[in-house]
Design a protein around this motif. Structure first.
Motif, PDB file in Angstrom:
ATOM      1  N   PRO A   1     -52.946 -28.209 -64.942  1.00  0.00           N
ATOM      2  CA  PRO A   1     -51.481 -28.232 -64.768  1.00  0.00           C
ATOM      3  C   PRO A   1     -50.857 -26.834 -64.706  1.00  0.00           C
ATOM      4  N   VAL A   2     -51.415 -25.890 -65.438  1.00  0.00           N
ATOM      5  CA  VAL A   2     -50.892 -24.514 -65.400  1.00  0.00           C
ATOM      6  C   VAL A   2     -51.170 -23.906 -64.028  1.00  0.00           C
ATOM      7  N   LEU A   3     -52.379 -24.118 -63.522  1.00  0.00           N
ATOM      8  CA  LEU A   3     -52.715 -23.623 -62.192  1.00  0.00           C
ATOM      9  C   LEU A   3     -51.844 -24.283 -61.125  1.00  0.00           C
ATOM     10  N   GLN A   4     -51.563 -25.565 -61.281  1.00  0.00           N
ATOM     11  CA  GLN A   4     -50.703 -26.275 -60.329  1.00  0.00           C
ATOM     12  C   GLN A   4     -49.292 -25.705 -60.360  1.00  0.00           C
ATOM     13  N   LYS A   5     -48.800 -25.376 -61.555  1.00  0.00           N
ATOM     14  CA  LYS A   5     -47.473 -24.754 -61.683  1.00  0.00           C
ATOM     15  C   LYS A   5     -47.464 -23.412 -60.941  1.00  0.00           C
ATOM     16  N   HIS A   6     -48.516 -22.618 -61.116  1.00  0.00           N
ATOM     17  CA  HIS A   6     -48.605 -21.335 -60.421  1.00  0.00           C
ATOM     18  C   HIS A   6     -48.670 -21.540 -58.908  1.00  0.00           C
ATOM     19  N   LEU A   7     -49.441 -22.531 -58.468  1.00  0.00           N
ATOM     20  CA  LEU A   7     -49.545 -22.816 -57.035  1.00  0.00           C
ATOM     21  C   LEU A   7     -48.183 -23.191 -56.467  1.00  0.00           C
ATOM     22  N   ASP A   8     -47.449 -24.040 -57.159  1.00  0.00           N
ATOM     23  CA  ASP A   8     -46.126 -24.443 -56.690  1.00  0.00           C
ATOM     24  C   ASP A   8     -45.186 -23.242 -56.586  1.00  0.00           C
ATOM     25  N   MET A   9     -45.254 -22.353 -57.571  1.00  0.00           N
ATOM     26  CA  MET A   9     -44.424 -21.150 -57.541  1.00  0.00           C
ATOM     27  C   MET A   9     -44.818 -20.263 -56.356  1.00  0.00           C
ATOM     28  N   ALA A  10     -46.123 -20.085 -56.155  1.00  0.00           N
ATOM     29  CA  ALA A  10     -46.602 -19.245 -55.054  1.00  0.00           C
ATOM     30  C   ALA A  10     -46.188 -19.826 -53.702  1.00  0.00           C
TER      31      ALA A  10
END
Length: 119
Positions: free
Chosen positions: A105-114
């Motif tokens: 979920p943390v990586l997904q949050k970063h992906l969404d931000m990117a």
């Protein structure tokens, strides 16, 4: 490897904030990963991968808006790949499965931000 950070080279506040979030989240992640590796007799890499070094080298000569766009695109690709790896590990029923599952979920949050920065 210092100097190519989005806080210093980025132009937009969103890129700078994203860089700060990455630094904080990945620092916490690294501490947990090191602890798990130690507990399970695994060795952590001692330096960035060739791919990470190549990304750093490419971004090092950029600044401002050009840096912002290249950084965002690199972070989209990097996080997409990382999510796949962590999902695979989460499903592997290994000592690292819980850690991997919590990380997705943390990586997904970063992906969404990117992705929002890369638009």
């Amino acid at each position: 490897m210092s100097g190519a950070g989005p806080q210093q080279k980025g132009q937009s506040d969103q890129v700078k904030q994203f860089g700060q979030a990455l630094q904080q989240d990945h620092s916490e992640h690294l501490q947990k990963a090191q602890q798990l590796a130690s507990q399970n007799g695994m060795k952590m890499p001692s330096e960035p991968s060739k791919k990470q070094k190549a990304i750093y080298s490419r971004l090092e000569g950029m600044s401002g808006g050009r840096f912002d766009q290249a950084f965002a695109q690199a972070m989209v690709r990097d996080h997409q790949e990382d999510i796949k790896k962590y999902q695979k590990q989460a499903a592997a029923n290994s000592p690292l499965s819980d850690f991997a599952q919590q990380t997705v979920p943390v990586l997904q949050k970063h992906l969404d931000m990117a992705k929002s920065l890369a638009k």
